[in-house]
Design an enzyme around this catalytic site. Structure first.
Site, PDB file in Angstrom:
ATOM      1  N   THR A  22      -0.380  -2.728  10.739  1.00  0.00           N
ATOM      2  CA  THR A  22      -1.108  -2.861   9.291  1.00  0.00           C
ATOM      3  C   THR A  22      -0.110  -3.680   8.600  1.00  0.00           C
ATOM      4  O   THR A  22       0.805  -3.202   7.861  1.00  0.00           O
ATOM      5  CB  THR A  22      -1.469  -1.721   8.446  1.00  0.00           C
ATOM      6  OG1 THR A  22      -2.419  -0.800   9.349  1.00  0.00           O
ATOM      7  CG2 THR A  22      -1.888  -1.789   7.180  1.00  0.00           C
TER       8      THR A  22
ATOM      9  N   GLU B  74       6.984   4.741   7.235  1.00  0.00           N
ATOM     10  CA  GLU B  74       6.618   6.049   6.533  1.00  0.00           C
ATOM     11  C   GLU B  74       7.223   7.328   6.879  1.00  0.00           C
ATOM     12  O   GLU B  74       7.401   7.802   8.095  1.00  0.00           O
ATOM     13  CB  GLU B  74       4.933   6.120   6.607  1.00  0.00           C
ATOM     14  CG  GLU B  74       4.262   5.330   5.872  1.00  0.00           C
ATOM     15  CD  GLU B  74       2.497   5.317   6.337  1.00  0.00           C
ATOM     16  OE1 GLU B  74       1.950   4.658   5.859  1.00  0.00           O
ATOM     17  OE2 GLU B  74       2.226   5.955   7.275  1.00  0.00           O
TER      18      GLU B  74
ATOM     19  N   THR C 227       0.828  -1.125   0.287  1.00  0.00           N
ATOM     20  CA  THR C 227      -0.144   0.008   0.011  1.00  0.00           C
ATOM     21  C   THR C 227       0.897   1.242   0.047  1.00  0.00           C
ATOM     22  O   THR C 227       1.317   1.774  -1.031  1.00  0.00           O
ATOM     23  CB  THR C 227      -0.851  -0.010   1.278  1.00  0.00           C
ATOM     24  OG1 THR C 227      -0.122  -0.192   2.363  1.00  0.00           O
ATOM     25  CG2 THR C 227      -2.135  -1.050   0.936  1.00  0.00           C
TER      26      THR C 227
END
Length: 441
Positions: A215, A301, A177
């Protein structure tokens, strides 16, 4: 002198993580194939649907999994748990996974969609309760089942399966993702008996990463024959010391799943918890899982640093882990690391509020805290606190040098026991806010 944040950001953006961490070849277990395609769920047209398939029918396959502890468990988590409960972890021959939509907090319709995904695969392989399902992406949206069902049909009908490196790498890409690179590792191991076996692992995750788990989707497959109870024991132990020892942002997702399949394609005795090789295999699976989990942190991230938090000489593993977790999840510690600020007070603060099982694990008169460099430069260890006493002559320039490294270690020696736990975390940057501020767009 500290390196400016803008200079640090520019340096990090020049690093090609794909070239650094994505293998160009690998070794893969016998009897497994991987297939993937772009079903159209993702807006950018990238790969978004994948299937792992066991083609070895000489022995029953076994499966094990560890799932999120989030109260809002996604439909794929609930269904995969049910499949394992019904099957007892035996006869599971496939995993189907989609990215672009998490199928989480979608109620009964979401559960029906997950069942449809599993049902299509089960029909193709001619077996019930033989497929685990996973999804990742945006929470609260329904799956585009027409596209996904059609995609599953295409993978089987057009035989888009392969057992080569490209097929496995494409599968790793299909689950991404916000990842900046696909996470795929492979290794071959040899047992004292001379038996060789292979582990192949994939994972996805870059944000919403926090122990228990995040996640995070991951698969490990092996061609060893392993009983389901032994496989579950191995995987649970490995996850405790790998995927449950990583942190990017302290957020725990609704979809986390790490599963393992063993198809027994290697001609050797079935491994059980009483087998002489059991402990060695468990250790090998654990070290393998740690390598895979660390890739998730390296892809955090917006992260500019990979940080090992090593808490050692605790009374027990649980207390070492909870302190390492507190340091790794601390927003203040993570921002100090980003700003290259040797603010050891934030580390002590995190240790101080950790929920210890045995308060005797922490003796303020015995604690030692250091920054440790990883580039071979000296002094390698910069002591900040010695036997509970802050060092007034800390070399701030050396501290800034260590904190400017892309890889570094925070070492905490409690001096109260012999147990140790390592956590892997990263810094928290302005880029993290940018990525997550417009995630749905």
């Amino acid at each position: 002198m500290k390196i400016s944040l803008s200079t640090c950001q520019k340096a990090v953006k020049s690093i090609d993580k794909y070239s650094l961490y994505v293998p160009k070849s690998g070794v893969f277990p016998q009897g497994f194939k991987a297939g993937s395609l772009a079903s159209g769920v993702k807006k950018n047209g990238n790969l978004d649907l994948g299937i792992i398939l066991n083609t070895n029918k000489s022995r029953p396959s076994t499966a094990a999994a560890v799932f999120t502890t989030n109260k809002f468990k996604a439909a794929p988590v609930l269904l995969s748990k049910k499949v394992l409960d019904i099957s007892g972890g035996e006869g599971v021959d496939a995993i189907v996974v989609n990215s672009g939509c998490a199928n989480a907090v979608t109620g009964d319709v979401g559960l029906q969609d997950a069942k449809q995904m599993v049902g299509v695969v089960n029909k193709k392989i001619g077996s019930e309760n033989a497929t685990l399902v996973m999804s990742t992406g945006v929470i609260g949206q329904r799956l585009q089942m027409a596209k996904i069902s059609s995609g599953i049909d295409q993978i089987f009908d057009a035989d888009k399966f392969g057992d080569d490196h490209e097929s496995w790498l494409n599968l790793a890409k299909s689950i991404c993702t916000t990842d900046t690179f696909p996470k795929l590792i492979t290794s071959k191991f040899k047992l004292p008996s001379g038996t060789e076996y292979t582990l192949t692992g994939m994972a996805k995750g870059a944000g919403m990463i926090c122990p228990n788990m995040a996640t995070l989707l991951g698969f490990i497959v092996t061609d060893l024959p392993i009983k389901s109870n032994a496989l579950q024991s191995m995987l649970s132990s490995a996850v405790t010391r790998s995927f449950n020892c990583i942190s990017v942002d302290g957020d725990m997702s609704t979809n986390d799943t790490i599963c393992m399949l063993a198809n027994g394609a290697v001609d050797t005795a079935v491994v059980d918890v009483t087998s002489p090789e059991y402990e060695q295999i468990k250790d090998q699976v654990t070290s393998f899982a740690q390598r895979l989990a660390q890739l998730v942190v390296r892809d955090g991230e917006g992260a500019t640093k990979f940080v090992t938090v090593n808490v050692k000489n605790a009374l027990n593993f649980a207390d070492a882990r909870v302190m390492a977790e507190a340091i790794s999840n601390s927003m203040l510690v993570k921002t100090a690391l980003y700003g290259q600020d040797a603010n050891w007070g934030r580390i002590l603060c995190a240790i101080g509020y950790a929920k210890l099982g045995d308060v005797a694990s922490l003796d303020q008169s015995k604690i030692n805290v250091s920054f440790v460099s990883t580039d071979g430069s000296e002094p390698r260890e910069l002591k900040l606190i010695v036997d509970g006493v802050p060092q007034l002559d800390v070399d701030e320039e050396r501290a800034s040098q260590i904190l400017s490294l892309p890889d570094l270690e925070v070492l905490v020696d409690l001096g109260t026991g012999k147990e140790e736990c390592q956590f892997w975390t990263c810094d928290l940057t302005q880029e993290y806010v940018t990525i997550n501020g417009d995630y749905r767009s």
